[in-house]
Design a protein around this motif. Sequence first.
Motif, PDB file in Angstrom:
ATOM      1  N   GLY A 196      12.756  26.978  23.176  1.00 20.75           N
ATOM      2  CA  GLY A 196      12.123  26.592  24.443  1.00 20.75           C
ATOM      3  C   GLY A 196      10.697  26.119  24.277  1.00 20.75           C
ATOM      4  N   ARG A 197       9.822  26.788  25.008  1.00 22.31           N
ATOM      5  CA  ARG A 197       8.422  26.391  25.160  1.00 22.31           C
ATOM      6  C   ARG A 197       7.661  26.245  23.838  1.00 22.31           C
ATOM      7  NH1 ARG A 197       5.739  31.131  28.502  1.00 22.31           N
ATOM      8  NH2 ARG A 197       6.584  32.202  26.683  1.00 22.31           N
ATOM      9  N   GLY A 198       7.842  27.177  22.932  1.00 19.99           N
ATOM     10  CA  GLY A 198       7.210  27.057  21.621  1.00 19.99           C
ATOM     11  C   GLY A 198       5.745  27.443  21.576  1.00 19.99           C
ATOM     12  N   SER A 199       5.305  28.328  22.486  1.00 23.78           N
ATOM     13  CA  SER A 199       3.881  28.686  22.446  1.00 23.78           C
ATOM     14  C   SER A 199       3.555  29.541  21.216  1.00 23.78           C
ATOM     15  CB  SER A 199       3.449  29.384  23.734  1.00 23.78           C
ATOM     16  OG  SER A 199       4.012  30.660  23.840  1.00 23.78           O
ATOM     17  N   ASN A 200       4.475  30.387  20.785  1.00 21.59           N
ATOM     18  CA  ASN A 200       4.226  31.142  19.544  1.00 21.59           C
ATOM     19  C   ASN A 200       4.203  30.202  18.342  1.00 21.59           C
ATOM     20  OD1 ASN A 200       4.050  34.224  19.808  1.00 21.59           O
ATOM     21  ND2 ASN A 200       5.687  33.697  21.241  1.00 21.59           N
ATOM     22  N   GLN A 238      -1.101  38.551  23.427  1.00 21.01           N
ATOM     23  CA  GLN A 238      -1.110  39.363  22.195  1.00 21.01           C
ATOM     24  C   GLN A 238      -0.108  38.836  21.173  1.00 21.01           C
ATOM     25  OE1 GLN A 238      -3.493  41.578  21.646  1.00 21.01           O
ATOM     26  NE2 GLN A 238      -4.224  40.906  23.649  1.00 21.01           N
ATOM     27  N   GLU A 239       1.027  38.289  21.637  1.00 15.59           N
ATOM     28  CA  GLU A 239       2.007  37.707  20.703  1.00 15.59           C
ATOM     29  C   GLU A 239       1.352  36.619  19.865  1.00 15.59           C
ATOM     30  OE1 GLU A 239       5.824  36.494  22.293  1.00 15.59           O
ATOM     31  OE2 GLU A 239       5.696  37.989  23.886  1.00 15.59           O
ATOM     32  N   HIS A 240       0.515  35.815  20.545  1.00 15.38           N
ATOM     33  CA  HIS A 240      -0.101  34.671  19.849  1.00 15.38           C
ATOM     34  C   HIS A 240      -1.086  35.137  18.784  1.00 15.38           C
ATOM     35  CE1 HIS A 240       0.867  32.026  23.590  1.00 15.38           C
ATOM     36  NE2 HIS A 240       1.916  32.285  22.848  1.00 15.38           N
TER      37      HIS A 240
HETATM   38  C1  GRF Z   1       8.248  35.181  23.679  1.00 12.55           C
HETATM   39  O1  GRF Z   1       7.891  36.030  24.716  1.00 12.55           O
HETATM   40  C2  GRF Z   1       8.976  35.939  22.616  1.00 12.55           C
HETATM   41  O2  GRF Z   1       8.543  37.245  22.455  1.00 12.55           O
HETATM   42  C3  GRF Z   1      10.364  35.946  23.145  1.00 12.55           C
HETATM   43  O3  GRF Z   1      10.542  34.668  23.720  1.00 12.55           O
HETATM   44  C4  GRF Z   1       9.279  34.165  24.134  1.00 12.55           C
HETATM   45  C5  GRF Z   1       9.090  32.842  23.479  1.00 12.55           C
HETATM   46  O4  GRF Z   1       8.006  32.134  23.997  1.00 12.55           O
HETATM   47  N1  GRF Z   1      11.302  36.276  22.117  1.00 12.55           N
HETATM   48  P1  GRF Z   1       7.513  30.811  23.301  1.00 12.55           P
HETATM   49  O5  GRF Z   1       8.703  29.861  23.192  1.00 12.55           O
HETATM   50  O6  GRF Z   1       6.979  31.160  21.940  1.00 12.55           O
HETATM   51  O7  GRF Z   1       6.457  30.256  24.197  1.00 12.55           O
END
Ligand code: GRF
Length: 191
Positions: A11-15, A174-176
Amino acid sequence: MSLNLAVFISGRGSNMLSILKACEDPDFPARMSLVVSNRPDAAGLNTAQSNGISTETIDHKAYDTREAFEEEISARLKNYDIDLIVLAGFMRIFTDSFVEKWPRRIINIHPSLLPDYKGTHTHKRAIEDGKSEGGCTVHYVIPELDSGPIIAQKRVPILPGDTPDTLADRVLVQEHILYPEAIRLVAESLA
Ligand code: GRF
């Protein structure tokens, strides 16, 4: 050791973007050679391409079995000399056999403090249980879902009035930060 990454998205790919930014630092022990999506419409594909990263789209719906889908993934990966598969919002589950081909070479980010809240709807479940903290975890992928050895975690408070969306936004910040830190730890463990 500088790890050659393939980042898998749906999807979005923000990570993926946060990892890409980390890779711009010459001292960061990884580079991103490839972004793989199982969804042709994943917004993250455009983000990757506009940053000069190669992409491969492998639509799981075009394959009759998970094995056939994964054979195609393996065939495409062969062209890129990948060290580490980084799952970042990739919404498919691999077969045991695929996971076993990449021991300690597939990592995933999960939006909870594992081992709590494996699976989906993590934020909703944490709020409904009255938890005071949520968070995110990067872990090695093993055949059992969301259960591999934990590499790193970050905690966030759950505040009065939080909804799954407000909590998800707070955890995502925090994930980022967490994912690049965890990739650095993996690289150091292999050095
Ligand atoms: C994140 O919240 C990740 O933890 C979950 O899916 C989401 C992905 O977001 N598994 P993104 O595509 O990286 O924006």
